[in-house]
Write a protein that holds these residues in place. Structure first.
Motif, PDB file in Angstrom:
ATOM      1  N   ARG A  99       0.847  -1.079  -0.020  1.00  0.00           N
ATOM      2  CA  ARG A  99       0.054   0.151  -0.072  1.00  0.00           C
ATOM      3  C   ARG A  99       0.889   1.028   0.042  1.00  0.00           C
ATOM      4  O   ARG A  99       1.778   1.267   0.847  1.00  0.00           O
ATOM      5  CB  ARG A  99      -0.859   0.117   1.204  1.00  0.00           C
ATOM      6  CG  ARG A  99      -1.862  -1.119   1.275  1.00  0.00           C
ATOM      7  CD  ARG A  99      -2.793  -0.995   2.440  1.00  0.00           C
ATOM      8  NE  ARG A  99      -3.979  -0.194   1.966  1.00  0.00           N
ATOM      9  CZ  ARG A  99      -4.782   0.156   2.928  1.00  0.00           C
ATOM     10  NH1 ARG A  99      -4.990  -0.258   4.095  1.00  0.00           N
ATOM     11  NH2 ARG A  99      -5.816   0.624   2.483  1.00  0.00           N
ATOM     12  N   VAL A 100       0.437   2.247  -0.794  1.00  0.00           N
ATOM     13  CA  VAL A 100       1.328   3.362  -1.129  1.00  0.00           C
ATOM     14  C   VAL A 100       0.396   4.600  -0.905  1.00  0.00           C
ATOM     15  O   VAL A 100      -0.741   4.452  -1.366  1.00  0.00           O
ATOM     16  CB  VAL A 100       1.943   3.222  -2.320  1.00  0.00           C
ATOM     17  CG1 VAL A 100       2.937   4.621  -2.586  1.00  0.00           C
ATOM     18  CG2 VAL A 100       3.029   1.948  -2.523  1.00  0.00           C
ATOM     19  N   ALA A 101       0.707   5.439  -0.281  1.00  0.00           N
ATOM     20  CA  ALA A 101       0.058   6.675  -0.227  1.00  0.00           C
ATOM     21  C   ALA A 101       0.957   7.942  -0.955  1.00  0.00           C
ATOM     22  O   ALA A 101       2.383   7.908  -1.046  1.00  0.00           O
ATOM     23  CB  ALA A 101      -0.405   7.089   0.918  1.00  0.00           C
ATOM     24  N   VAL A 102       0.169   8.954  -1.554  1.00  0.00           N
ATOM     25  CA  VAL A 102       0.638  10.067  -1.833  1.00  0.00           C
ATOM     26  C   VAL A 102       0.381  11.275  -1.109  1.00  0.00           C
ATOM     27  O   VAL A 102      -0.854  11.418  -0.952  1.00  0.00           O
ATOM     28  CB  VAL A 102       0.445  10.368  -3.604  1.00  0.00           C
ATOM     29  CG1 VAL A 102       0.965  11.618  -4.219  1.00  0.00           C
ATOM     30  CG2 VAL A 102       0.631   9.181  -4.292  1.00  0.00           C
ATOM     31  N   GLN A 103       1.398  11.949  -0.811  1.00  0.00           N
ATOM     32  CA  GLN A 103       1.025  13.167   0.217  1.00  0.00           C
ATOM     33  C   GLN A 103       1.492  14.259  -0.586  1.00  0.00           C
ATOM     34  O   GLN A 103       2.470  14.616  -0.964  1.00  0.00           O
ATOM     35  CB  GLN A 103       1.774  13.173   1.533  1.00  0.00           C
ATOM     36  CG  GLN A 103       1.322  13.985   2.580  1.00  0.00           C
ATOM     37  CD  GLN A 103       2.064  13.604   3.979  1.00  0.00           C
ATOM     38  OE1 GLN A 103       3.419  13.708   4.034  1.00  0.00           O
ATOM     39  NE2 GLN A 103       1.415  13.123   4.674  1.00  0.00           N
ATOM     40  N   ASN A 104       0.476  15.313  -0.649  1.00  0.00           N
ATOM     41  CA  ASN A 104       0.714  16.567  -1.496  1.00  0.00           C
ATOM     42  C   ASN A 104       1.196  17.538  -0.401  1.00  0.00           C
ATOM     43  O   ASN A 104       0.468  18.191   0.406  1.00  0.00           O
ATOM     44  CB  ASN A 104      -0.584  16.947  -2.132  1.00  0.00           C
ATOM     45  CG  ASN A 104      -0.305  17.930  -2.839  1.00  0.00           C
ATOM     46  OD1 ASN A 104       0.661  18.610  -3.182  1.00  0.00           O
ATOM     47  ND2 ASN A 104      -1.510  18.408  -3.522  1.00  0.00           N
TER      48      ASN A 104
END
Lengths: 324, 202
Positions: A99-104
């Motif tokens: 699981r990967v998240a992109v944090q802006n």
């Protein structure tokens, strides 16, 4: 300082050698190849049944002897050899478990959206872009303990050159809170286009650099080789790519190299084939994209050409490759 | 964003191991998921030998996969248990590595104070902790390092070592008590301190 903290700092800078993983992978591949021929699991499963099997075999022999009147077996005829059918395999989508998240952190929603799509299309489970509670000087991929290789692969997909542990990046709480293995933090200095090779394309697809990443891996059957197909177009287009095979050839040092032309540039299929497969050709065999379009398996016996059938959801191309 | 959540289902280690009984290459998934973490742990414990140990863990795990308890989704405790057994047969390498941590200048973490004096103190404390870990009985050391270095929970350590959770708690408590007692003695380490405290047989 807490005693456990001190212990955690012992040897924390020790790093394995770079080739340790590839060596271990090669060793496991050998074991898998051997396992396919005579799986220990299957043998272990058979073990309790061995006495029964032996008794059944003895009974069968006695029965055959009685029926045949103990006649000698016929001799002299040519052995009937039946060729086994080609088996096509697709390797599992390993990435789907991560699981990967992109944090802006940059306020650049469009970039976050594009990065999310790229990582998602590469096969990872993805969390939607999140807002950052902190600023980031530049982009990086942070990983939780043990997930460095995953982070490096994601970073490669996104042309990000900075990979750090969550602890070092100070985002371990974010990673734990999101329940992800890796976190892409988009930095404030990411340019709209060009500067780092990653930019949103005008047509909505993401272009990641100019070259594609190709790897190969054997699968667990003797003589069977697996070709991993990947490239920017694959990642940019869920469901596959419509392309035309422009070149496919066997290269002495590299095995099969097939090139497909696509709007985003050439896509190279790179495969390691048996040495004997580089001999002259008399027949053809199918080579088919499997699973999610990332893996190809081919069984290429001596002296045969191959027909490359590039087939998947929404696309199909075929090319016969004459063996040399 | 299209229906990607539905498109990719979570495939657990148990799923991969079950699949690998029919299609051995499915085991690659377990390797890719855990090798990096396991390699780091083995390398840290057994030095250069750790890389071979990590490799052997997966070879053995592949051979033993038919015995894996498929009700356990995460294979990490199982793999670390195999690693612990293999490290036990490489105790000499492990002691050598721990002696190196204690003898060499252990680099203080950058999270320590930048003040030079404090950094030196921190390095000494880490070196002393390494020596204390080296002096632990192997069973206590296994539990302590599975918690501190492999970051397993106490329940996972119990799974890995196939011992009751109470045993893990008591071993951990004893190990930490020994460490704290040894750290209480703050004199600098000498070469004599680094002689083997336990039996030298492996």
């Amino acid at each position: 300082v807490d005693d456990l903290d001190l212990i955690r700092r012992i040897g924390e800078t020790v790093q394995p050698q770079g080739d340790a993983q590839s060596k271990a992978a090669a060793r496991l591949t050998e074991r898998i190849d051997a396992g396919a021929a005579g799986s220990p699991a299957r043998l272990a499963g058979l073990r309790p049944a061995i006495p029964i099997l032996v008794a059944a075999a003895l009974l069968a022999m006695v029965g055959v002897a009685l029926v045949s009147g103990l006649r000698p077996a016929p001799t002299g005829g040519p052995a009937q050899v039946e060729r086994t059918a080609t088996t096509e395999h697709s390797l599992p989508n390993v990435k789907s478990a991560y699981r990967v998240a992109v944090q802006n952190a940059s306020g650049r929603n469009s970039v976050a959206q594009h990065f999310t799509e790229i990582v998602q299309d590469a096969g990872y489970q993805i969390r939607p872009p999140t807002s950052s509670r902190r600023s980031a000087v530049r982009s990086y991929v942070a990983y939780r303990a043990g997930m460095e290789l995953l982070a490096r692969e994601v970073a490669t997909d996104l042309s990000i050159d900075r990979v750090v542990s969550a602890d070092d990046a100070g985002v371990d709480a974010d990673i734990a809170g999101l329940g992800v293995d890796a976190l892409v933090v988009i930095g404030a200095d990411r340019a709209d286009e060009g500067s780092d090779g990653t930019r949103p394309a005008a047509d909505g697809r993401a272009v990641i650099g100019e070259t594609e990443i190709s790897t190969h891996r054997q699968v667990g059957q003797p003589g069977l080789r697996c070709v991993r197909v990947t490239g920017p177009a694959f990642r940019a287009e869920p469901g596959g790519v419509t392309g035309t095979c422009t070149d496919a050839r066997l290269v002495e040092s590299e095995g099969l190299v097939a090139t497909y032309q696509h709007g985003n540039g050439p896509i190279v299929l790179y495969g390691l084939l048996p040495r004997q497969a580089r001999a002259a050709a008399v027949a053809s065999r199918p080579l088919t994209v499997g699973g999610d379009g990332l893996f190809v398996a081919v069984d290429l016996p001596r002296g045969e050409a191959i027909t490359v059938t590039f087939d998947g959801p929404g696309f199909r191309t075929t090319r016969t490759v004459p063996a040399r | 964003m299209p229906e990607t959540r539905e498109r990719y289902r979570v495939i657990t280690d148990a799923d991969a191991i079950r699949d690998s009984l029919e299609e051995p290459s499915a085991f690659v998934r377990v390797f890719e998921r855990h090798h990096g973490r396991l390699l780091a742990y083995c390398r840290r414990r057994a030095g250069d030998d750790g890389e071979d140990i990590a490799s052997e863990v997966f070879a053995r795990a592949f051979d033993l996969r038919a015995r894996y308890d498929l009700t356990r989704a995460d294979a990490a405790p199982w793999l670390f248990g195999i690693a612990t057994n293999l490290i036990a047969s490489a105790r000499r390498a492990e002691r050598r590595q721990l002696r190196a941590y204690a003898r060499l200048h252990v680099e203080p973490s950058h999270t320590f104070s930048h003040d030079v004096g404090e950094r030196i103190d921190a390095a000494r404390a880490v070196a002393k902790a390494a020596d204390a870990v080296r002096r632990l009985p192997p069973r206590e050391r296994d539990v302590l390092l599975l918690v501190a270095w492999a970051e397993l929970s106490q329940e996972e350590v119990a799974d890995a070592l196939a011992v009751p959770i109470g045993t893990v708690k008591s071993r951990l408590s004893r190990a930490r008590g020994r460490i704290r007692r040894q750290l209480g003695n703050t004199r600098a380490l000498s070469e004599a301190d680094l002689e083997e405290p336990w039996t030298t047989s492996t």
